[in-house]
Design an enzyme around this catalytic site. Structure first.
Site, PDB file in Angstrom:
ATOM      1  N   ILE A  91     -22.882  60.810 -57.723  1.00  0.00           N
ATOM      2  CA  ILE A  91     -23.133  59.918 -56.594  1.00  0.00           C
ATOM      3  C   ILE A  91     -22.789  58.479 -56.987  1.00  0.00           C
ATOM      4  O   ILE A  91     -22.627  58.183 -58.172  1.00  0.00           O
ATOM      5  CB  ILE A  91     -24.621  59.951 -56.151  1.00  0.00           C
ATOM      6  CG1 ILE A  91     -25.560  59.569 -57.316  1.00  0.00           C
ATOM      7  CG2 ILE A  91     -25.002  61.307 -55.576  1.00  0.00           C
ATOM      8  CD1 ILE A  91     -26.970  59.230 -56.886  1.00  0.00           C
ATOM      9  N   ASP A  94     -23.674  51.612 -55.250  1.00  0.00           N
ATOM     10  CA  ASP A  94     -23.031  50.395 -55.733  1.00  0.00           C
ATOM     11  C   ASP A  94     -23.808  49.126 -55.382  1.00  0.00           C
ATOM     12  O   ASP A  94     -24.493  49.066 -54.361  1.00  0.00           O
ATOM     13  CB  ASP A  94     -21.617  50.275 -55.137  1.00  0.00           C
ATOM     14  CG  ASP A  94     -20.695  51.399 -55.606  1.00  0.00           C
ATOM     15  OD1 ASP A  94     -21.107  52.173 -56.482  1.00  0.00           O
ATOM     16  OD2 ASP A  94     -19.567  51.473 -55.091  1.00  0.00           O
ATOM     17  N   GLN A 147     -16.236  48.872 -63.672  1.00  0.00           N
ATOM     18  CA  GLN A 147     -15.882  48.434 -62.325  1.00  0.00           C
ATOM     19  C   GLN A 147     -16.931  47.471 -61.777  1.00  0.00           C
ATOM     20  O   GLN A 147     -18.136  47.758 -61.847  1.00  0.00           O
ATOM     21  CB  GLN A 147     -15.762  49.664 -61.400  1.00  0.00           C
ATOM     22  CG  GLN A 147     -15.490  49.366 -59.947  1.00  0.00           C
ATOM     23  CD  GLN A 147     -14.167  48.652 -59.719  1.00  0.00           C
ATOM     24  OE1 GLN A 147     -13.213  48.788 -60.502  1.00  0.00           O
ATOM     25  NE2 GLN A 147     -14.111  47.857 -58.673  1.00  0.00           N
ATOM     26  N   PHE A 148     -16.478  46.373 -61.268  1.00  0.00           N
ATOM     27  CA  PHE A 148     -17.367  45.388 -60.618  1.00  0.00           C
ATOM     28  C   PHE A 148     -18.248  46.109 -59.592  1.00  0.00           C
ATOM     29  O   PHE A 148     -17.765  46.896 -58.792  1.00  0.00           O
ATOM     30  CB  PHE A 148     -16.488  44.341 -59.919  1.00  0.00           C
ATOM     31  CG  PHE A 148     -17.275  43.224 -59.263  1.00  0.00           C
ATOM     32  CD1 PHE A 148     -17.483  42.020 -59.934  1.00  0.00           C
ATOM     33  CD2 PHE A 148     -17.806  43.377 -57.983  1.00  0.00           C
ATOM     34  CE1 PHE A 148     -18.204  40.996 -59.331  1.00  0.00           C
ATOM     35  CE2 PHE A 148     -18.525  42.355 -57.382  1.00  0.00           C
ATOM     36  CZ  PHE A 148     -18.727  41.167 -58.051  1.00  0.00           C
ATOM     37  N   TYR A 153     -22.916  53.295 -62.294  1.00  0.00           N
ATOM     38  CA  TYR A 153     -21.913  54.373 -62.255  1.00  0.00           C
ATOM     39  C   TYR A 153     -21.015  54.324 -63.502  1.00  0.00           C
ATOM     40  O   TYR A 153     -20.770  55.352 -64.141  1.00  0.00           O
ATOM     41  CB  TYR A 153     -21.079  54.207 -60.983  1.00  0.00           C
ATOM     42  CG  TYR A 153     -20.083  55.299 -60.696  1.00  0.00           C
ATOM     43  CD1 TYR A 153     -20.481  56.495 -60.107  1.00  0.00           C
ATOM     44  CD2 TYR A 153     -18.728  55.132 -60.998  1.00  0.00           C
ATOM     45  CE1 TYR A 153     -19.551  57.491 -59.815  1.00  0.00           C
ATOM     46  CE2 TYR A 153     -17.802  56.113 -60.706  1.00  0.00           C
ATOM     47  CZ  TYR A 153     -18.220  57.292 -60.108  1.00  0.00           C
ATOM     48  OH  TYR A 153     -17.304  58.278 -59.815  1.00  0.00           O
TER      49      TYR A 153
HETATM   50  P1  NDP Z   1     -18.655  64.182 -53.080  1.00  0.00           P
HETATM   51  O1  NDP Z   1     -19.699  63.231 -52.627  1.00  0.00           O
HETATM   52  O2  NDP Z   1     -17.694  64.722 -52.088  1.00  0.00           O
HETATM   53  O3  NDP Z   1     -19.332  65.386 -53.843  1.00  0.00           O
HETATM   54  C1  NDP Z   1     -20.372  65.181 -54.754  1.00  0.00           C
HETATM   55  C2  NDP Z   1     -21.189  66.425 -54.864  1.00  0.00           C
HETATM   56  O4  NDP Z   1     -22.299  66.160 -55.722  1.00  0.00           O
HETATM   57  C3  NDP Z   1     -21.757  66.881 -53.536  1.00  0.00           C
HETATM   58  O5  NDP Z   1     -21.214  68.141 -53.250  1.00  0.00           O
HETATM   59  C4  NDP Z   1     -23.272  66.970 -53.747  1.00  0.00           C
HETATM   60  O6  NDP Z   1     -23.818  68.216 -53.355  1.00  0.00           O
HETATM   61  C5  NDP Z   1     -23.393  66.915 -55.269  1.00  0.00           C
HETATM   62  N1  NDP Z   1     -24.675  66.295 -55.624  1.00  0.00           N
HETATM   63  C6  NDP Z   1     -25.062  65.004 -55.485  1.00  0.00           C
HETATM   64  N2  NDP Z   1     -26.321  64.853 -55.901  1.00  0.00           N
HETATM   65  C7  NDP Z   1     -26.755  66.079 -56.302  1.00  0.00           C
HETATM   66  C8  NDP Z   1     -27.983  66.577 -56.834  1.00  0.00           C
HETATM   67  N3  NDP Z   1     -29.044  65.787 -57.069  1.00  0.00           N
HETATM   68  N4  NDP Z   1     -28.053  67.897 -57.129  1.00  0.00           N
HETATM   69  C9  NDP Z   1     -27.022  68.717 -56.911  1.00  0.00           C
HETATM   70  N5  NDP Z   1     -25.829  68.305 -56.409  1.00  0.00           N
HETATM   71  C10 NDP Z   1     -25.712  67.002 -56.111  1.00  0.00           C
HETATM   72  O7  NDP Z   1     -17.884  63.437 -54.265  1.00  0.00           O
HETATM   73  P2  NDP Z   1     -16.433  63.680 -54.882  1.00  0.00           P
HETATM   74  O8  NDP Z   1     -15.945  65.041 -54.650  1.00  0.00           O
HETATM   75  O9  NDP Z   1     -15.604  62.531 -54.501  1.00  0.00           O
HETATM   76  O10 NDP Z   1     -16.780  63.477 -56.433  1.00  0.00           O
HETATM   77  C11 NDP Z   1     -16.936  64.555 -57.349  1.00  0.00           C
HETATM   78  C12 NDP Z   1     -17.029  63.960 -58.741  1.00  0.00           C
HETATM   79  O11 NDP Z   1     -15.850  63.243 -59.032  1.00  0.00           O
HETATM   80  C13 NDP Z   1     -18.186  62.964 -58.883  1.00  0.00           C
HETATM   81  O12 NDP Z   1     -18.791  63.101 -60.129  1.00  0.00           O
HETATM   82  C14 NDP Z   1     -17.488  61.621 -58.764  1.00  0.00           C
HETATM   83  O13 NDP Z   1     -18.189  60.611 -59.423  1.00  0.00           O
HETATM   84  C15 NDP Z   1     -16.150  61.920 -59.423  1.00  0.00           C
HETATM   85  N6  NDP Z   1     -15.068  61.024 -59.039  1.00  0.00           N
HETATM   86  C16 NDP Z   1     -14.654  60.915 -57.730  1.00  0.00           C
HETATM   87  C17 NDP Z   1     -13.612  60.078 -57.393  1.00  0.00           C
HETATM   88  C18 NDP Z   1     -13.113  59.955 -55.993  1.00  0.00           C
HETATM   89  O14 NDP Z   1     -12.239  59.093 -55.739  1.00  0.00           O
HETATM   90  N7  NDP Z   1     -13.556  60.750 -55.046  1.00  0.00           N
HETATM   91  C19 NDP Z   1     -12.944  59.263 -58.407  1.00  0.00           C
HETATM   92  C20 NDP Z   1     -13.444  59.456 -59.742  1.00  0.00           C
HETATM   93  C21 NDP Z   1     -14.468  60.325 -60.031  1.00  0.00           C
HETATM   94  P3  NDP Z   1     -24.195  68.600 -51.836  1.00  0.00           P
HETATM   95  O15 NDP Z   1     -22.916  68.483 -51.077  1.00  0.00           O
HETATM   96  O16 NDP Z   1     -24.695  69.970 -51.932  1.00  0.00           O
HETATM   97  O17 NDP Z   1     -25.224  67.585 -51.405  1.00  0.00           O
END
Ligand code: NDP
Length: 246
Positions: A91, A94, A147-148, A153
Site C-alpha cells: 500500500i 503518501d 521518493q519525495f 514507502y
Molecule cells: P494494488 O493496490 O492494485 O494491489 C495491492 C494488493 O495488496 C491488493 O490486492 C490488496 O488486496 C493487497 N493488500 C493490501 N493490504 C493488504 C493486507 N493488509 N493484507 C492482505 N493484502 C493486502 O497495487 P499494485 O498491483 O499496483 O502493486 C502491487 C505491488 O507492486 C505493491 O507492493 C506495490 O508497492 C508494488 N509496486 C507497484 C507499482 C505500480 O506502479 N503500480 C510500482 C512499483 C511497485 P485486496 O485487493 O484483497 O484488498
C-alpha cells in the site's frame, strides 16, 4: 504434480498479472486477498475464468503475524507443500515527512515490510527442509532511489531488499533462492486512472517514455522462478524503463 505458488495481493493490478502468468506457467496459485474482500476476490476469479485446480482464493491479512502463522501452517498441511512465495501485497500512504502521521508510517511498514516476516517465516523452514524453494519480493524503484513524500514507502521497499539479501544467504545451501523485482511506474488500473497531466509528466521522466505493463513485471517474476533463474539469488531485478539505474 503442479508446483504451488502463494502470491499475496493476488487480485491487485500487478498481482493479477503475476497470478495469470503463473497459471500459464503451470502452477497452482494460492491467491491471497485481504480480510473482507471475498466478494471481489470471487469476481476476479470468475472474470479470469480460473478453475479451482488453478487458483485457490485464500483470505489473509498480511499485517497480522498470528493469523498468518496459524493460517499458513494450516495451508501447508492442506496443500502438502508450497514451492514459491511472491510477497506482492503493498500500500501507499503518501505525505511529506513533516506531516506524516505515526499511523501512516506504521501502516505502510506493517503492510509492506513486516508482512515479509509474517508470510515468509511460516513457509521458509518447510522450503529449507525440502531443499527447494523460490521467494520473490515485489519492491519498487522508489525503494532504490527514495521518493519525495514517500519516506514510509521508500523505507519499507528498501527494507525488502536488505531482507531478501540476508534471507538469500540463509537459504542458499538449502536450495532456496530469494530475489526482488523492483518495478517502475506500472500501468495498473490505479496508475492509469491518474490525472492525464500527472501521468504525462511521469512518462516524460522515464527514458523509455512509457509505463511498464503489469505483464512485463509478471514475466520478470516468471523468469526468476524458471530454470533460467536457478542460480540467481539475493538479486534485485529492476524493471523500470531506465528510470533509475543502480
Ligand atoms: P494494488 O493496490 O492494485 O494491489 C495491492 C494488493 O495488496 C491488493 O490486492 C490488496 O488486496 C493487497 N493488500 C493490501 N493490504 C493488504 C493486507 N493488509 N493484507 C492482505 N493484502 C493486502 O497495487 P499494485 O498491483 O499496483 O502493486 C502491487 C505491488 O507492486 C505493491 O507492493 C506495490 O508497492 C508494488 N509496486 C507497484 C507499482 C505500480 O506502479 N503500480 C510500482 C512499483 C511497485 P485486496 O485487493 O484483497 O484488498
Amino acid at each position: 504434480m503442479k508446483k504451488i505458488a502463494l502470491i499475496t495481493g493476488a487480485k491487485g493490478g500487478i498481482g493479477s498479472a503475476i497470478s495469470s502468468q503463473l497459471v500459464k506457467d503451470g502452477y497452482r496459485v494460492i491467491a491471497t486477498h485481504s480480510a473482507g474482500s471475498q466478494e471481489s476476490a470471487q469476481e476476479w476469479f470468475d472474470a479470469n475464468n480460473f478453475n479451482t485446480d488453478q487458483v485457490r482464493l485464500f483470505e489473509l491479512d498480511v499485517k497480522d503475524t498470528d493469523q498468518c502463522s496459524e493460517r499458513l501452517c494450516g495451508l501447508l498441511e492442506e496443500e502438502g507443500t508450497i514451492d514459491v512465495v511472491i510477497n506482492n501485497a503493498g500500500i501507499t500512504r503518501d505525505g511529506t515527512f513533516k506531516k506524516m502521521s505515526a499511523s501512516d508510517w506504521k501502516e505502510v511498514i506493517d503492510t509492506n515490510l513486516n508482512s515479509l516476516f509474517n508470510i515468509t517465516q511460516p513457509l521458509f523452514g518447510h522450503m529449507c527442509e525440502k531443499g527447494a524453494g523460490r521467494i520473490v519480493n515485489i519492491s519498487s524503484v522508489n525503494g532504490l532511489k527514495g521518493q519525495f513524500g514517500q519516506t514510509n514507502y521508500s523505507a519499507a521497499k528498501a527494507g525488502m531488499i536488505g531482507f531478501s539479501k540476508a534471507l538469500a544467504a540463509e537459504g542458499a545451501k538449502s536450495g532456496v533462492t530469494v530475489n526482488v523485482v523492483a518495478p517502475g511506474y506500472t500501468a495498473t488500473p490505479m496508475v492509469s486512472a491518474m490525472n492525464t497531466e500527472v501521468l504525462e509528466s511521469i512518462k516524460a521522466q522515464i527514458p523509455m517514455k512509457r509505463l511498464a505493463t503489469p505483464e512485463e513485471i509478471a514475466m520478470s517474476v516468471s523468469y526468476l522462478l524458471s530454470d533460467a533463474g536457478a542460480y540467481i539469488t539475493g538479486e534485485t531485478l529492476s524493471v523500470n524503463g531506465g528510470l533509475y539505474m543502480h
